[in-house]
Design a protein around this motif. Structure first.
Motif, PDB file in Angstrom:
ATOM      1  N   ASP A 146      -4.128  -5.763   1.430  1.00  0.00           N
ATOM      2  CA  ASP A 146      -4.694  -6.258   2.682  1.00  0.00           C
ATOM      3  C   ASP A 146      -3.977  -5.696   3.913  1.00  0.00           C
ATOM      4  O   ASP A 146      -3.500  -6.446   4.770  1.00  0.00           O
ATOM      5  CB  ASP A 146      -4.665  -7.783   2.706  1.00  0.00           C
ATOM      6  N   GLY A 147      -3.882  -4.377   3.990  1.00  0.00           N
ATOM      7  CA  GLY A 147      -3.315  -3.720   5.160  1.00  0.00           C
ATOM      8  C   GLY A 147      -1.891  -3.235   4.984  1.00  0.00           C
ATOM      9  O   GLY A 147      -1.407  -2.444   5.801  1.00  0.00           O
ATOM     10  N   ALA A 148      -1.204  -3.669   3.949  1.00  0.00           N
ATOM     11  CA  ALA A 148       0.185  -3.261   3.709  1.00  0.00           C
ATOM     12  C   ALA A 148       0.248  -2.318   2.498  1.00  0.00           C
ATOM     13  O   ALA A 148      -0.434  -2.554   1.498  1.00  0.00           O
ATOM     14  CB  ALA A 148       1.073  -4.469   3.470  1.00  0.00           C
ATOM     15  N   CYS A 149       1.079  -1.283   2.610  1.00  0.00           N
ATOM     16  CA  CYS A 149       1.244  -0.311   1.533  1.00  0.00           C
ATOM     17  C   CYS A 149       2.647  -0.415   0.939  1.00  0.00           C
ATOM     18  O   CYS A 149       3.639  -0.408   1.690  1.00  0.00           O
ATOM     19  CB  CYS A 149       1.026   1.114   2.053  1.00  0.00           C
ATOM     20  N   TYR A 150       2.716  -0.488  -0.374  1.00  0.00           N
ATOM     21  CA  TYR A 150       3.986  -0.528  -1.092  1.00  0.00           C
ATOM     22  C   TYR A 150       4.001   0.668  -2.042  1.00  0.00           C
ATOM     23  O   TYR A 150       3.245   0.705  -3.019  1.00  0.00           O
ATOM     24  CB  TYR A 150       4.123  -1.840  -1.860  1.00  0.00           C
ATOM     25  N   ALA A 151       4.854   1.631  -1.744  1.00  0.00           N
ATOM     26  CA  ALA A 151       4.798   2.921  -2.433  1.00  0.00           C
ATOM     27  C   ALA A 151       6.007   3.139  -3.335  1.00  0.00           C
ATOM     28  O   ALA A 151       7.118   2.674  -3.048  1.00  0.00           O
ATOM     29  CB  ALA A 151       4.697   4.059  -1.424  1.00  0.00           C
ATOM     30  N   VAL A 198      11.395   5.426  -7.761  1.00  0.00           N
ATOM     31  CA  VAL A 198      12.170   4.889  -6.649  1.00  0.00           C
ATOM     32  C   VAL A 198      11.238   4.413  -5.536  1.00  0.00           C
ATOM     33  O   VAL A 198      10.116   4.903  -5.399  1.00  0.00           O
ATOM     34  CB  VAL A 198      13.144   5.948  -6.075  1.00  0.00           C
ATOM     35  N   PRO A 199      11.682   3.438  -4.713  1.00  0.00           N
ATOM     36  CA  PRO A 199      10.877   3.025  -3.554  1.00  0.00           C
ATOM     37  C   PRO A 199      10.662   4.199  -2.613  1.00  0.00           C
ATOM     38  O   PRO A 199      11.512   5.095  -2.512  1.00  0.00           O
ATOM     39  CB  PRO A 199      11.726   1.939  -2.893  1.00  0.00           C
ATOM     40  N   TYR A 200       9.534   4.181  -1.914  1.00  0.00           N
ATOM     41  CA  TYR A 200       9.181   5.314  -1.047  1.00  0.00           C
ATOM     42  C   TYR A 200       8.560   4.789   0.242  1.00  0.00           C
ATOM     43  O   TYR A 200       7.667   3.931   0.205  1.00  0.00           O
ATOM     44  CB  TYR A 200       8.189   6.229  -1.764  1.00  0.00           C
ATOM     45  N   LYS A 201       9.006   5.311   1.359  1.00  0.00           N
ATOM     46  CA  LYS A 201       8.451   4.931   2.662  1.00  0.00           C
ATOM     47  C   LYS A 201       7.389   5.949   3.058  1.00  0.00           C
ATOM     48  O   LYS A 201       7.693   7.123   3.273  1.00  0.00           O
ATOM     49  CB  LYS A 201       9.547   4.858   3.730  1.00  0.00           C
ATOM     50  N   LEU A 202       6.166   5.511   3.142  1.00  0.00           N
ATOM     51  CA  LEU A 202       5.068   6.402   3.511  1.00  0.00           C
ATOM     52  C   LEU A 202       5.110   6.734   4.997  1.00  0.00           C
ATOM     53  O   LEU A 202       5.465   5.875   5.821  1.00  0.00           O
ATOM     54  CB  LEU A 202       3.720   5.746   3.203  1.00  0.00           C
ATOM     55  N   MET A 247       4.230  -2.192 -12.328  1.00  0.00           N
ATOM     56  CA  MET A 247       4.963  -0.938 -12.479  1.00  0.00           C
ATOM     57  C   MET A 247       5.553  -0.457 -11.156  1.00  0.00           C
ATOM     58  O   MET A 247       6.480   0.349 -11.141  1.00  0.00           O
ATOM     59  CB  MET A 247       4.053   0.148 -13.057  1.00  0.00           C
ATOM     60  N   VAL A 248       5.014  -0.955 -10.034  1.00  0.00           N
ATOM     61  CA  VAL A 248       5.576  -0.662  -8.711  1.00  0.00           C
ATOM     62  C   VAL A 248       6.506  -1.786  -8.270  1.00  0.00           C
ATOM     63  O   VAL A 248       7.576  -1.551  -7.705  1.00  0.00           O
ATOM     64  CB  VAL A 248       4.446  -0.470  -7.672  1.00  0.00           C
ATOM     65  N   TYR A 272       9.874  -4.988  -4.951  1.00  0.00           N
ATOM     66  CA  TYR A 272       8.944  -5.378  -3.892  1.00  0.00           C
ATOM     67  C   TYR A 272       8.485  -6.833  -4.030  1.00  0.00           C
ATOM     68  O   TYR A 272       7.907  -7.380  -3.092  1.00  0.00           O
ATOM     69  CB  TYR A 272       7.706  -4.471  -3.913  1.00  0.00           C
ATOM     70  N   PHE A 273       8.669  -7.443  -5.184  1.00  0.00           N
ATOM     71  CA  PHE A 273       8.220  -8.814  -5.432  1.00  0.00           C
ATOM     72  C   PHE A 273       6.750  -8.990  -5.035  1.00  0.00           C
ATOM     73  O   PHE A 273       6.372  -9.923  -4.327  1.00  0.00           O
ATOM     74  CB  PHE A 273       9.107  -9.818  -4.682  1.00  0.00           C
ATOM     75  N   LEU A 274       5.924  -8.064  -5.511  1.00  0.00           N
ATOM     76  CA  LEU A 274       4.506  -8.100  -5.169  1.00  0.00           C
ATOM     77  C   LEU A 274       3.824  -9.354  -5.713  1.00  0.00           C
ATOM     78  O   LEU A 274       2.860  -9.854  -5.109  1.00  0.00           O
ATOM     79  CB  LEU A 274       3.797  -6.849  -5.704  1.00  0.00           C
ATOM     80  N   GLU A 275       4.310  -9.854  -6.829  1.00  0.00           N
ATOM     81  CA  GLU A 275       3.723 -11.052  -7.408  1.00  0.00           C
ATOM     82  C   GLU A 275       3.838 -12.237  -6.444  1.00  0.00           C
ATOM     83  O   GLU A 275       2.878 -13.002  -6.273  1.00  0.00           O
ATOM     84  CB  GLU A 275       4.406 -11.381  -8.744  1.00  0.00           C
TER      85      GLU A 275
END
Length: 329
Positions: free
Chosen positions: A225-230, A257-261, A306-307, A313-316
């Motif tokens: 919803d508008g946020a990207c986690y790469a 590894v985490p990545y900043k887009l 997997m991300v 990122y604690f996407l859950e």
């Protein structure tokens, strides 16, 4: 109430989000697609509203009470009441099987039709995207895409290869998955060599052929919803995963590894997701050694664990918070 639609097999991500909802005392209810077909009765239009009741009389679903919905998944291809049916080459059995699949699809469509709310994460009508339409939409959103053709002609393929010497072939839709004698098999993106080209007949089944983009690394981006986690996937360091990182090397996993887009790329992803009417999904991108980004595809129901886990990122929890916020609005 937060209403969750998922599948029973292998859906650890759904369980992880539900753990957060439980921890935060958010009222939620989950139903799996196969249960919606096998374990529920639909009482059509009683009191001007369809009642959906479990066959064991333990639960009743009133669509008007489903205020916030998370459409995670419906059910896996192998989760079917007909999985024990030995089709073989019997044309009559194939016809019966296809008929029953259409019957199931009718129940799915009606079930989802009754769940109407503007507070939905995921899009039930977009759980299987047209890969070709998405490629065009990505270009319209300003993203670079590999040079691509869909052809059934060897002559046209050879002409394409004159300008694109390094090519790959991939499925037009979701990868094929088969089980045989206890082993699972999945189709992958693959390169095309001279011997394979020479062996092609003059015409063949229509295939998606693309320029093989050189990779510094791959990116898996979860859009919420508008946020990207790469996450960057260093698949090029392993021959087994170099063409398709899904050919996982369990013994020597890729480094993630985490990545900043770049802000510009994040904005283009947002435009693409608006164009295809999705507020979440998993996106595959390649970064070339020269620093250019190429869009590959979107999976509207792709795994995000997997991300989430490698990148912390604690996407859950973020998904749980999104559902709670919408449910309380």
């Amino acid at each position: 109430m937060i209403f969750i639609i998922s599948q029973a097999e292998g859906e650890h991500s759904t369980v992880a989000v539900m753990d957060w909802l439980h921890y935060k005392n958010a009222h939620h209810y989950r139903i799996n697609g196969l249960d919606a077909i096998l374990r529920h009765t639909y009482l059509l239009g009683n009191g001007n509203e369809t009642r959906i009741e479990r066959t064991d009389n333990t639960d009743t679903i009133l669509p008007s009470k489903t205020d916030t919905i998370w459409f995670r998944r419906w059910m896996s291809g192998k989760a079917t009441m007909f999985s024990s049916l030995e089709i073989g080459g019997d044309a009559n059995l194939i016809n019966v099987y296809n008929f029953l699949r259409k019957e199931n699809a009718t129940i799915r469509e009606y079930f989802l039709h009754n769940l109407k709310t503007n507070k939905t994460l995921g899009n039930p009508s977009k759980d299987a995207l047209n890969k070709l339409e998405v490629l065009v939409a990505a270009a319209q959103a300003g993203m670079d895409i590999p040079r691509s053709i869909v052809t059934s002609s060897k002559q046209h393929l050879l002409e394409f290869r004159q300008s694109v010497p390094d090519i790959i072939v991939k499925s037009l839709c979701n990868p094929a998955m088969y089980s045989y004698e206890g082993s699972n098999y999945v189709s992958y993106t693959a390169t095309f060599n001279e011997a394979q080209l020479a062996a092609l007949p003059a015409t063949f089944h229509p295939s998606l052929v693309q320029e093989n983009i050189p990779k510094a690394y791959e990116l898996r981006v979860f859009y919420l919803d508008g946020a990207c986690y790469a996450m960057a996937i260093f698949s090029q360091s392993n021959n087994q995963t170099a063409v398709d990182f899904r050919r996982y090397d369990r013994a020597t996993p890729n480094r993630n590894v985490p990545y900043k887009l770049p802000a510009e790329l994040s904005a283009k992803i947002g435009r693409l997701m608006q164009l295809i009417d999705l507020n979440c999904g998993s996106i595959d991108i390649v970064r070339t050694p020269e620093g250019k980004y190429y869009f590959l595809e979107v999976n509207p129901v792709g795994q995000f664990g997997m991300v989430s886990f490698p990148c912390n990122y604690f996407l859950e929890e973020k998904i749980a918070d999104w559902l709670i916020e919408k449910d309380q609005a």
